[in-house]
Enzyme design. Structure first.
Site, PDB file in Angstrom:
ATOM      1  CG  ASP A   1      -0.379  -0.145   2.581  1.00  0.00           C
ATOM      2  OD1 ASP A   1       1.038  -0.325   2.550  1.00  0.00           O
ATOM      3  OD2 ASP A   1      -0.794   0.197   3.617  1.00  0.00           O
TER       4      ASP A   1
ATOM      5  CG  HIS B   1      19.143   1.632 -20.229  1.00  0.00           C
ATOM      6  ND1 HIS B   1      17.952   1.548 -20.877  1.00  0.00           N
ATOM      7  CD2 HIS B   1      19.640   2.619 -20.851  1.00  0.00           C
ATOM      8  CE1 HIS B   1      17.850   2.448 -21.692  1.00  0.00           C
ATOM      9  NE2 HIS B   1      18.876   3.242 -21.787  1.00  0.00           N
TER      10      HIS B   1
ATOM     11  CG  ASP C   1      23.501   8.320 -18.979  1.00  0.00           C
ATOM     12  OD1 ASP C   1      22.734   9.170 -18.274  1.00  0.00           O
ATOM     13  OD2 ASP C   1      23.212   7.754 -19.995  1.00  0.00           O
TER      14      ASP C   1
ATOM     15  CG  ASP D   1      20.178  12.325 -20.339  1.00  0.00           C
ATOM     16  OD1 ASP D   1      21.099  11.560 -19.865  1.00  0.00           O
ATOM     17  OD2 ASP D   1      19.345  11.782 -21.613  1.00  0.00           O
TER      18      ASP D   1
ATOM     19  CG  HIS E   1      23.071   4.325 -27.903  1.00  0.00           C
ATOM     20  ND1 HIS E   1      23.257   5.529 -28.094  1.00  0.00           N
ATOM     21  CD2 HIS E   1      23.983   3.808 -27.203  1.00  0.00           C
ATOM     22  CE1 HIS E   1      24.477   5.805 -27.637  1.00  0.00           C
ATOM     23  NE2 HIS E   1      24.727   4.827 -27.171  1.00  0.00           N
TER      24      HIS E   1
ATOM     25  CG  HIS F   1      16.981  11.687 -26.028  1.00  0.00           C
ATOM     26  ND1 HIS F   1      16.797  12.371 -24.896  1.00  0.00           N
ATOM     27  CD2 HIS F   1      18.070  10.526 -25.406  1.00  0.00           C
ATOM     28  CE1 HIS F   1      17.457  12.203 -23.770  1.00  0.00           C
ATOM     29  NE2 HIS F   1      18.606  11.210 -24.112  1.00  0.00           N
TER      30      HIS F   1
ATOM     31  CG  HIS G   1      14.168   8.990 -23.869  1.00  0.00           C
ATOM     32  ND1 HIS G   1      14.002   7.556 -23.878  1.00  0.00           N
ATOM     33  CD2 HIS G   1      15.378   9.256 -23.622  1.00  0.00           C
ATOM     34  CE1 HIS G   1      15.550   7.101 -23.532  1.00  0.00           C
ATOM     35  NE2 HIS G   1      16.092   8.341 -23.208  1.00  0.00           N
TER      36      HIS G   1
ATOM     37  CD  GLU H   1      22.221   9.774 -25.012  1.00  0.00           C
ATOM     38  OE1 GLU H   1      22.642   9.030 -24.462  1.00  0.00           O
ATOM     39  OE2 GLU H   1      20.974  10.423 -25.275  1.00  0.00           O
TER      40      GLU H   1
ATOM     41  CE1 TYR I   1      28.049   2.356 -24.342  1.00  0.00           C
ATOM     42  CE2 TYR I   1      27.396   2.699 -26.539  1.00  0.00           C
ATOM     43  CZ  TYR I   1      27.450   3.047 -25.277  1.00  0.00           C
ATOM     44  OH  TYR I   1      26.893   4.180 -25.159  1.00  0.00           O
TER      45      TYR I   1
ATOM     46  NE  ARG J   1      25.289   6.678 -22.608  1.00  0.00           N
ATOM     47  CZ  ARG J   1      25.220   5.565 -22.231  1.00  0.00           C
ATOM     48  NH1 ARG J   1      25.699   4.509 -22.711  1.00  0.00           N
ATOM     49  NH2 ARG J   1      24.955   5.301 -20.893  1.00  0.00           N
TER      50      ARG J   1
ATOM     51  CD  GLU K   1      22.960  11.825 -22.600  1.00  0.00           C
ATOM     52  OE1 GLU K   1      23.410  11.074 -21.733  1.00  0.00           O
ATOM     53  OE2 GLU K   1      21.913  11.867 -23.096  1.00  0.00           O
TER      54      GLU K   1
END
Ligand code: MG
Ligand code: MG
Length: 436
Positions: A34, A238, A255, A266, A345, A349, A356, A380, A384, A408, A410
């Site tokens: 709850d 991710h 990130d 971001d 990727h 964005h 996003h 970005e 990899y 990466r 960004e």
């Protein structure tokens, strides 16, 4: 601020003619049993009203002689408010949020038809709340049943997205101020994380330092689950476990961005845990950095959106060929997307109320979105070298020395009338700046 929301509603109403637009607040999300997650308003709802409570409905009815903006909200309830916090209530919905009329949410079914029956269409996004979708469809159905009697009523339901989201795509000055603030806080957090990182420290410790700064500087919190990925964890796009102890001679990919007054930043940076790149790390890092800089250079009003991605892909592919990781002719490798095992990727964005953010990237094939002042996008690119990447017929085996490196970089970039502005330029990314 209320003037700004009003201007947005007016702009939307000027585009829907005799239609009626209906917006639903976000549903509460259950964390466990709850206990609910912190409430986060639906971005469209917030953009038009600034109203920050659950169980609310906003109706925009430009053809109505008096009630052009109507709010349905939870009524004041002393008992309930002691448990779950302040409610604005019906009266203040008019005073504070500028509604022409306000009702208790319990009156929705009774009051809604009067706004719909003289409209010619309903603007509504079939959203996350299935039960509410059902409610709107039921209203529509009964209005259609009685249509012959009146000769008026909504004969179609149209998604609000294409109209509203093209508005949200171009940020106003007020929005940009909030986005700059979100960017500044995240810049400070990344800079501190870079100083704090050292061999032996756990990823979650770095995460804690970053999120500490977010909250301490007044951000609502992370804009999305922070990614603090050392070594080969950086190859998981991710990765959010953030529970590994970092070692010398590894890279750390962070990130992380924050939400400030609903607007997001971001940022990604990758840097050596122990302060110095290995030769291989440095080579790949410089390649990604070059791709990122060249891609950012394409952020200019009038340029097609996809040029940003295409630029990054070309530079990364050329680099991979030079290093012997890819084999073949550049144009063909790009066309056949042979770079994808290493760069899977897109290069960015839209960014705004959603991380996003809304807004289309192209208007059908061969008709890309054209960059315009006021748009904010991330740039970005990454590389990899995922462990266990299998060589294919026409591609060579990957030399062990590259394996497990993930990079990466960004930044958040605003399109300006004359070019662009990197909102997150305060976090260093040059090799000699990220080496310590
Ligand atoms: Mg990111
Ligand atoms: Mg991003």
């Amino acid at each position: 601020m209320q003037t700004e929301y009003q201007q947005r509603r007016e702009a939307l109403m000027s585009k829907i003619g005799h239609g009626v637009a209906i917006f639903r607040s976000a549903p509460m999300a259950v964390m466990h049993n709850d206990v609910e997650y912190n409430f986060r308003q639906d971005s469209d709802f917030f953009y038009l009203t600034g109203f920050n409570e659950a169980q609310a409905v906003a109706v925009l009815s430009p053809h109505h002689p008096e009630h052009r903006f109507v709010l349905f909200v939870l009524p004041k309830d002393r008992e309930q408010e002691i448990w779950s916090g302040y409610r604005c209530g019906v009266e203040a919905a008019k005073e504070i949020y500028g509604a022409d009329e306000a009702y208790s949410i319990a009156e929705l079914d009774e009051k809604l038809p009067q706004y719909l029956e003289k409209s010619d269409r309903i603007y509504y996004h079939l959203g996350r709340d299935r039960a509410f979708n059902e409610k709107i469809l039921n209203h529509w159905q009964s209005l259609m049943r009685t249509y012959p009697k009146r000769g008026t009523g909504p004969i179609a339901i149209e998604d609000t997205g294409p109209i509203l989201h093209s508005m949200r795509l171009i940020k106003t000055e007020v929005e940009l101020e909030l986005m700059r603030k979100a960017a500044d806080i995240a810049v400070e957090a990344h800079n501190y994380a870079m100083k704090f990182t050292a061999p032996g420290i756990y990823e979650y410790e770095v995460q804690a330092e970053i999120e500490h700064i977010f909250r301490k500087r007044g951000a609502m919190g992370p804009a999305y689950p922070s990614i603090v990925a050392s070594g080969a964890n950086a190859c998981v796009l991710h990765y959010v476990e953030n529970n590994r102890q970092m070692q010398d001679n590894e890279l750390l990919l962070i990130d992380a961005g924050c939400a400030y007054n609903y607007y997001n930043s971001d940022i990604t940076r990758t840097f050596p845990v122990g302060g110095k790149f290995t030769a291989e790390q440095k080579t790949l890092y410089e390649l990604v950095l070059e791709a990122q800089k060249q891609a950012i250079a394409q952020v200019q009003p009038g340029n097609p959106y996809n040029l940003v991605h295409d630029t990054a892909v070309r530079i990364l592919t050329e680099g991979l060929v030079e290093l012997g990781i890819l084999k073949g002719e550049i144009d063909k490798l790009i066309e056949e997307e042979k770079y994808k095992p290493f760069y899977m990727h897109r290069t960015g964005h839209w960014l705004g109320l959603d991380v996003h953010d809304v807004g289309v990237y192209q208007h059908g094939d061969d008709n890309p979105q054209i960059l315009q002042p006021g748009q904010v996008l991330t740039v970005e690119p990454g590389l990899y070298i995922v462990p266990d990447t299998k060589p294919t017929e026409d591609q060579p085996e990957i030399d062990e020395r590259w394996v497990g490196i993930g990079i990466r970089i960004e930044d958040d970039v605003l399109v300006t009338p004359t070019g662009h502005e990197v909102l997150t330029a305060g976090v260093p990314k040059e090799v000699d700046q990220v080496e310590r």
